[in-house]
Design a protein around this motif. Structure first.
Motif, PDB file in Angstrom:
ATOM      1  N   UNK A 145       0.700  -1.214   0.245  1.00 25.06           N
ATOM      2  CA  UNK A 145       0.374   0.191  -0.194  1.00 25.06           C
ATOM      3  C   UNK A 145       0.841   1.084   0.143  1.00 25.06           C
ATOM      4  N   UNK A 146       2.166   1.608   0.851  1.00 31.95           N
ATOM      5  CA  UNK A 146       2.733   2.481   0.673  1.00 31.95           C
ATOM      6  C   UNK A 146       4.004   2.093  -0.665  1.00 31.95           C
ATOM      7  N   UNK A 147       4.022   1.774  -1.080  1.00 30.63           N
ATOM      8  CA  UNK A 147       4.978   1.785  -2.692  1.00 30.63           C
ATOM      9  C   UNK A 147       4.146   2.799  -3.556  1.00 30.63           C
ATOM     10  N   UNK A 148       2.824   2.806  -3.953  1.00 28.48           N
ATOM     11  CA  UNK A 148       2.204   3.640  -5.092  1.00 28.48           C
ATOM     12  C   UNK A 148       2.028   5.256  -4.878  1.00 28.48           C
ATOM     13  N   UNK A 149       2.637   5.406  -2.741  1.00 29.01           N
ATOM     14  CA  UNK A 149       2.270   6.976  -3.093  1.00 29.01           C
ATOM     15  C   UNK A 149       3.981   7.363  -2.483  1.00 29.01           C
ATOM     16  N   UNK A 150       4.950   6.214  -3.099  1.00 33.49           N
ATOM     17  CA  UNK A 150       6.556   6.615  -3.481  1.00 33.49           C
ATOM     18  C   UNK A 150       7.220   6.570  -2.566  1.00 33.49           C
ATOM     19  N   UNK A 151       6.579   6.326  -0.815  1.00 37.84           N
ATOM     20  CA  UNK A 151       7.206   6.164   0.128  1.00 37.84           C
ATOM     21  C   UNK A 151       8.669   5.158   0.186  1.00 37.84           C
ATOM     22  N   UNK A 152       8.486   3.909  -0.529  1.00 38.65           N
ATOM     23  CA  UNK A 152       9.419   2.968  -0.649  1.00 38.65           C
ATOM     24  C   UNK A 152       9.189   2.047  -2.284  1.00 38.65           C
TER      25      UNK A 152
END
Length: 499
Positions: free
Chosen positions: A237-244
């Motif tokens: 879930x966090x990858x699409x926001x560019x965090x990881x």
């Protein structure tokens, strides 16, 4: 004094705000939220809370270039819409709770928000503020369990039975914050950038296995496996926001297990227990913070009051603030910070300011002088006058002679014996403060004692606040047993002399 390194988060190196803003605008989820904000208009209908009406999700998916018939399209559209609303990219007018004359709930409306103009016309910092707001929405969603679990936990009244769900929102948020803090620390320390992405089991183990635990039990390894699978879902879930950047757990790996128990045992006997090759490790998931992610987690830490330094933020501070701060930095980060500090200053004045800031009989003095010496190392002939000016200074005279000699300056006066011993104590105290009792330090101690006849008969008399502390460390670390014993006796004399 303490032999432990200075307890501070390592400083991080961040790209410019302009580069980070470009990364933010390129993050898939944020980009989709912007597109939906531009799509919103008189035709848009929302429910209470700003949720997009279900019948409009296929249209929203199509506006994003997704296939409305594909189950994933409306889901991605719904996520992007929630981000658009929460960040102010979309302004929502919620429906009247009273409903219409027939008692049915009316639809609210939505339109592009004022903040949408910041995407193209705002400063990089304003774009990053929008992205940070989007990040908070995604983090909150990532801390929520899967929808199937929520449905199963509904009671007869349609309310969520949290006891049955075994889900504590605060606990889940704290867990995710802890994971991201550990990932930040690993990245800032060089693991995430210099040594590649972090294996998911390693990150899970850092949250589950106590530092003082020896061989973890099967029960603990199963907890690691459960945490690993939880993180797999959250990082997706966090990858699409560019965090990881994230490589999920190989689904075929999970399919190889006959049941949940064997899956847990399989993962526990894998990376958590060691002994498998790199290719196998990658099947259990790999994660790394992006530069944008590093910026985001640091911003959240600063908001929470955590000291999270970044290289370059001391460029406009005085030399005293510089040396105090970099005393707690790893050597490479300290050098980078010092170089940025020197870049904007007149060399002669900067050298004089550094030397003045390096003085002091306080506990931090030795490490400040070590960092000052590090800062002066690349200086050229323009520094000679300022360095010569401190040749007679009892605290800086030894440092000055070292610098002048290393730069091939003629007529460098030889230090007297008292200065040699004082510099020896100061150097060892600085090394202990910087890195603790390293494997290299005993070799330095042996070299010093072998090159000075009667070393321990004289060193205990040195008028340095760290004399006894340094001698006690030599008593523990000196590779020669006779010298170690002499060091302990000298430390006792130094303590007695200091009262």
């Amino acid at each position: 004094m303490s032999a432990e390194p200075h307890p501070t988060l390592p400083p991080v190196r961040l790209p410019s705000d302009a580069e980070l803003a470009r990364d933010a605008l390129g993050a898939p989820l944020f980009a989709r939220a912007v597109r939906l904000a531009r799509w919103a208009g008189p035709h848009t209908r929302v429910h209470t809370g700003g949720e997009l009406a279900a019948e409009q999700l296929p249209e929203a998916a199509a506006a994003l270039g997704l296939d409305p018939a594909d189950e994933e399209g409306p889901v991605l559209a719904s996520q992007a819409w929630r981000v658009a609303v929460d960040t102010g990219l979309v302004d929502v007018t919620e429906p009247d709770e009273a409903g219409d004359a027939d008692g049915e709930e009316e639809s609210g409306t939505a339109a592009p928000g004022e903040d949408l103009a910041l995407v193209t016309g705002g400063a990089p910092g304003e774009v990053l503020d929008l992205w940070l707001a989007a990040l908070e929405t995604v983090l909150a969603d990532a801390a929520v369990p899967d929808l199937d679990g929520l449905v199963d936990a509904l009671d007869a009244g349609g309310e969520i039975d949290f006891d049955r769900l075994d889900w504590n929102p605060s606990r889940e948020a704290d867990f995710l914050d802890g994971v991201l803090a550990n990932l930040y620390l690993l990245t800032a320390s060089g693991r995430g950038a210099a040594e590649g992405p972090i294996p998911l089991p390693v990150l899970a183990a850092s949250m589950v296995i106590p530092e003082d635990m020896g061989e973890p039990t099967d029960a603990v390894l199963e907890q690691v496996s459960d945490a690993m699978m939880r993180l797999d879902d959250q990082f997706r879930q966090l990858e699409p926001i560019g965090l990881v950047e994230f490589r999920p757990v190989d689904e075929a790996l999970m399919a190889e297990a006959d049941d949940e128990e064997s899956a847990a045992a399989g993962s526990a006997s894998g990376p958590a227990a060691g002994g498998i090759d790199d290719e196998d490790v990658s099947r259990y998931g790999l994660v790394r913070l992006t530069p944008l992610g590093l910026y985001g987690i640091r911003a959240r830490m600063l908001e929470a009051g955590v000291a999270a330094p970044a290289v370059g933020e001391l460029a406009d501070k005085g030399a005293d603030a510089l040396l105090d701060a970099v005393s707690g930095y790893p050597e490479g980060a300290a050098q980078a910070e010092i170089e940025q500090w020197l870049a904007g200053r007149e060399p002669r004045g900067a050298v004089a300011e550094l030397l003045a800031a390096a003085r002091g009989a306080d506990e931090g003095g030795p490490l400040r002088r070590l960092r000052c010496q590090q800062a002066l190392a690349p200086a050229g002939p323009e520094a000679e006058e300022a360095v010569r000016a401190v040749l007679d200074d009892p605290e800086l005279g030894g440092l000055a002679r070292v610098w002048l000699s290393e730069h091939g300056v003629a007529d460098v006066p030889a230090p007297d014996e008292a200065m040699v011993f004082w510099l020896t104590v100061d150097t060892i105290a600085a090394q202990l403060a910087a890195d603790g009792e390293t494997a290299e330090l005993p070799l330095l101690m042996r070299s010093l004692t072998e090159h000075h006849t009667g070393f321990f008969d004289q060193v205990w008399r040195v008028d340095h606040p760290a004399t006894a502390y340094v001698l006690e460390a030599m008593g523990r670390m000196h590779p020669d047993k006779k010298a170690a014993k002499e060091s302990r006796k000298a430390a006792f004399k130094a303590r007695s002399r200091q009262g």
